[in-house]
Scaffold this motif. Structure first.
Motif, short mmCIF file in Angstrom:
data_model
loop_
_atom_site.label_atom_id
_atom_site.label_comp_id
_atom_site.label_asym_id
_atom_site.label_seq_id
_atom_site.Cartn_x
_atom_site.Cartn_y
_atom_site.Cartn_z
N SER A 95 -7.75 21.36 -14.96
CA SER A 95 -7.42 22.33 -16.01
C SER A 95 -7.28 21.59 -17.33
CB SER A 95 -6.14 23.07 -15.65
OG SER A 95 -5.08 22.14 -15.45
N GLU A 96 -6.94 22.30 -18.38
CA GLU A 96 -6.77 21.67 -19.69
C GLU A 96 -5.66 20.61 -19.62
OE1 GLU A 96 -8.41 22.23 -22.52
OE2 GLU A 96 -9.67 23.91 -21.86
N ASN A 97 -5.83 19.55 -20.36
CA ASN A 97 -4.85 18.47 -20.41
C ASN A 97 -3.67 18.87 -21.30
OD1 ASN A 97 -3.46 16.08 -20.34
ND2 ASN A 97 -4.98 14.90 -21.49
N THR A 98 -2.54 19.24 -20.68
CA THR A 98 -1.38 19.71 -21.45
C THR A 98 -0.73 18.60 -22.26
OG1 THR A 98 0.04 19.34 -19.51
CG2 THR A 98 -0.90 21.54 -19.79
N ALA A 99 -0.99 17.33 -21.90
CA ALA A 99 -0.39 16.22 -22.63
C ALA A 99 -0.86 16.18 -24.07
CB ALA A 99 -0.72 14.89 -21.94
N VAL A 100 -2.01 16.76 -24.35
CA VAL A 100 -2.54 16.78 -25.71
C VAL A 100 -1.62 17.57 -26.63
CG1 VAL A 100 -4.47 17.57 -27.13
CG2 VAL A 100 -4.91 16.49 -24.94
N GLN A 101 -1.02 18.61 -26.08
CA GLN A 101 -0.14 19.45 -26.89
C GLN A 101 1.13 18.71 -27.32
OE1 GLN A 101 0.62 22.85 -24.42
NE2 GLN A 101 -1.56 23.32 -24.13
N ASN A 102 1.50 17.67 -26.58
CA ASN A 102 2.72 16.93 -26.90
C ASN A 102 2.50 15.86 -27.96
OD1 ASN A 102 4.04 18.43 -24.90
ND2 ASN A 102 3.42 16.97 -23.31
N TYR A 119 -9.41 15.51 -22.09
CA TYR A 119 -9.41 14.24 -21.36
C TYR A 119 -10.41 13.27 -21.97
CZ TYR A 119 -7.08 16.89 -17.63
OH TYR A 119 -6.21 17.67 -16.90
N LEU A 120 -10.16 11.99 -21.72
CA LEU A 120 -11.16 10.97 -21.98
C LEU A 120 -11.91 10.71 -20.68
CD1 LEU A 120 -9.28 8.33 -24.19
CD2 LEU A 120 -11.26 9.72 -24.85
N LEU A 121 -13.18 11.02 -20.67
CA LEU A 121 -13.99 10.85 -19.46
C LEU A 121 -15.14 9.86 -19.66
CD1 LEU A 121 -14.56 14.38 -17.84
CD2 LEU A 121 -13.22 12.48 -16.93
N PHE A 122 -15.84 9.97 -20.79
CA PHE A 122 -17.10 9.26 -20.95
C PHE A 122 -17.00 8.10 -21.94
CE2 PHE A 122 -18.42 13.77 -20.06
CZ PHE A 122 -18.74 13.55 -18.73
N LYS A 123 -17.88 7.14 -21.73
CA LYS A 123 -17.89 5.95 -22.58
C LYS A 123 -18.11 6.31 -24.05
CE LYS A 123 -19.47 2.63 -19.10
NZ LYS A 123 -20.55 1.68 -18.70
N ILE A 169 -1.90 6.74 -30.83
CA ILE A 169 -2.44 7.48 -29.69
C ILE A 169 -2.09 6.76 -28.39
CG2 ILE A 169 -4.52 8.42 -28.60
CD1 ILE A 169 -4.06 9.64 -31.27
N ASP A 170 -1.46 7.48 -27.47
CA ASP A 170 -1.20 6.95 -26.13
C ASP A 170 -2.40 7.28 -25.26
OD1 ASP A 170 -0.36 6.20 -23.66
OD2 ASP A 170 1.41 7.47 -23.58
N LEU A 171 -3.23 6.29 -25.00
CA LEU A 171 -4.48 6.54 -24.26
C LEU A 171 -4.22 7.04 -22.85
CD1 LEU A 171 -6.67 3.48 -25.32
CD2 LEU A 171 -6.76 5.82 -26.17
N PHE A 172 -3.19 6.53 -22.19
CA PHE A 172 -2.91 6.95 -20.82
C PHE A 172 -2.68 8.46 -20.71
CE2 PHE A 172 -1.26 2.58 -19.22
CZ PHE A 172 -2.57 2.15 -19.08
N PHE A 175 -6.12 10.30 -20.15
CA PHE A 175 -6.88 10.12 -18.93
C PHE A 175 -6.30 11.00 -17.82
CE2 PHE A 175 -8.11 6.05 -20.91
CZ PHE A 175 -9.48 6.06 -20.66
N VAL A 176 -7.12 11.30 -16.82
CA VAL A 176 -6.66 12.08 -15.68
C VAL A 176 -5.70 11.24 -14.85
CG1 VAL A 176 -7.40 13.41 -13.68
CG2 VAL A 176 -8.90 13.20 -15.66
N LYS A 177 -4.60 11.85 -14.43
CA LYS A 177 -3.58 11.11 -13.67
C LYS A 177 -3.92 11.09 -12.18
CE LYS A 177 -1.06 10.44 -17.31
NZ LYS A 177 -1.92 11.14 -18.28
#
Length: 341
Positions: A95-102, A119-123, A169-172, A175-177
């Motif tokens: 689903s949508e990454n809710t961490a972006v809202q924070n 999410y960050l998925l691709f190079k 920016i917190d990269l972690f 990314f998908v957990k």
């Protein structure tokens, strides 16, 4: 979709598809089981998803590929690439990454991650984000992405990116957990285009220009004993409604036992077979409606580690004209446009 096939199989299975898989893909010797999704088009196989394992631990997810495809509201490039990038790697539908809202992320950053639901998925995304935050050029961004992928997650201590103007920016959080979450993937460009052509009418061809190509096989670059051969046949230069231009060739070298349809993207990264690519292209305008394209492809037979060397000359004479705009870059992508006259 009747043409869509998803299955699990063992390396010993006797089938045309398994013969195709073993002939054209290289696997470690311990790989025995496969989970695949492919399209069978015009008697040829177009692979969309492939996983291999040494044990019989690969199974089709409860929500399989076709079911996930049916859940997509609109067949566009972003949605299809997200499906192809996450299927098999993540068991559940993301689903949508809710961490972006924070995080109070700038609009430019949101634009980079929006196509993959936050999410960050691709190079390519990693390169864009790193360049945007740090001001790095494309070469530096590429090295950063490759170095990131080489590190174990626990050793990625510098996962906070800070810009000169204070953006943090917190990269972690992007990314998908899940397992292998903090890892950049190659974008499934070819696979998404192949699938979209079957799903979305807007990706069908706008028009085609027919021509004649002359192809010469110069011999195996490793073993010069292999017999050389020349052929001549029809070619098509194709533009889709989305402005993507590709070259289609029906290649049949009888002595080499090659009978395939080769397609190359000329203004986007695409080749329909993973073992066919090209290293150079030149367009020569002979007159107002007569063009000569010189292409330098190579064919890698991976299981035998053989690299075949070909040259192609394709001549198009048509009421439409196209203009060659730029030189080859490191990804063999060209700017090519059709202009009506």
């Amino acid at each position: 979709m009747k043409k869509l096939v998803e299955r699990s199989l063992h390396i010993s299975e006797e089938s045309d598809f398994n013969n195709f898989l073993q002939k054209n893909y290289h696997f470690n010797e311990d790989i025995q089981w496969f989970h695949v999704v492919y399209l069978e088009l015009d008697g040829e196989y177009r692979l969309l998803h492939l996983r291999g394992s040494s044990e019989n631990d690969l199974s089709i997810p409860e929500i399989d590929f076709k079911s996930r495809l049916e859940l997509i509201d609109k067949f566009i490039e972003e949605e299809i690439q997200f499906l192809l990038g996450t299927y098999g790697r993540f068991e559940n539908i993301l689903s949508e990454n809710t961490a972006v809202q924070n995080q109070k992320l700038p609009e430019k950053i949101l634009k980079i991650i929006k196509p993959t639901k936050g999410y960050l998925l691709f190079k390519e995304q990693g390169m864009e984000l790193y360049s945007e935050i740090t001001g790095a050029n494309s070469g530096e961004a590429y090295k950063w992405v490759e170095n990131w992928n080489k590190k174990e997650q626990m050793t990625r201590l510098q996962h906070i990116l800070r810009s000169a103007d204070g953006i943090e920016i917190d990269l972690f959080s992007l990314f998908v957990k899940e397992e292998m979450g903090s890892f950049f993937l190659n974008k499934p460009i070819s696979e998404s285009f192949i699938l979209l052509r079957e799903l979305n009418p807007s990706y069908q061809d706008k028009f085609k220009t027919e021509g004649i190509f002359l192809a010469r096989f110069h011999g195996d670059l490793v073993d010069e004993i292999k017999e050389k051969e020349s052929i001549q046949s029809k070619a098509e230069l194709i533009e889709t409604n989305n402005g993507l231009v590709r070259l289609r060739l029906k290649v049949e070298f009888k002595k080499l036992k090659i009978r395939e349809s080769w397609e190359f993207g000329l203004n986007f990264q695409f080749q329909n077979y993973p073992w066919v690519d090209y290293v150079g292209l030149e367009v020569i305008e002979l007159d107002e409606s007569d063009y000569l394209i010189q292409l330098y492809p190579f064919r890698s037979v991976l299981r035998q580690d053989i690299y075949d060397d070909f040259s192609l000359k394709i001549r198009f004479k048509n009421a439409q004209r196209f203009t060659f705009l730029s030189n080859c870059n490191q990804n063999h992508v060209f700017d090519l446009k059709f202009n009506s006259i």
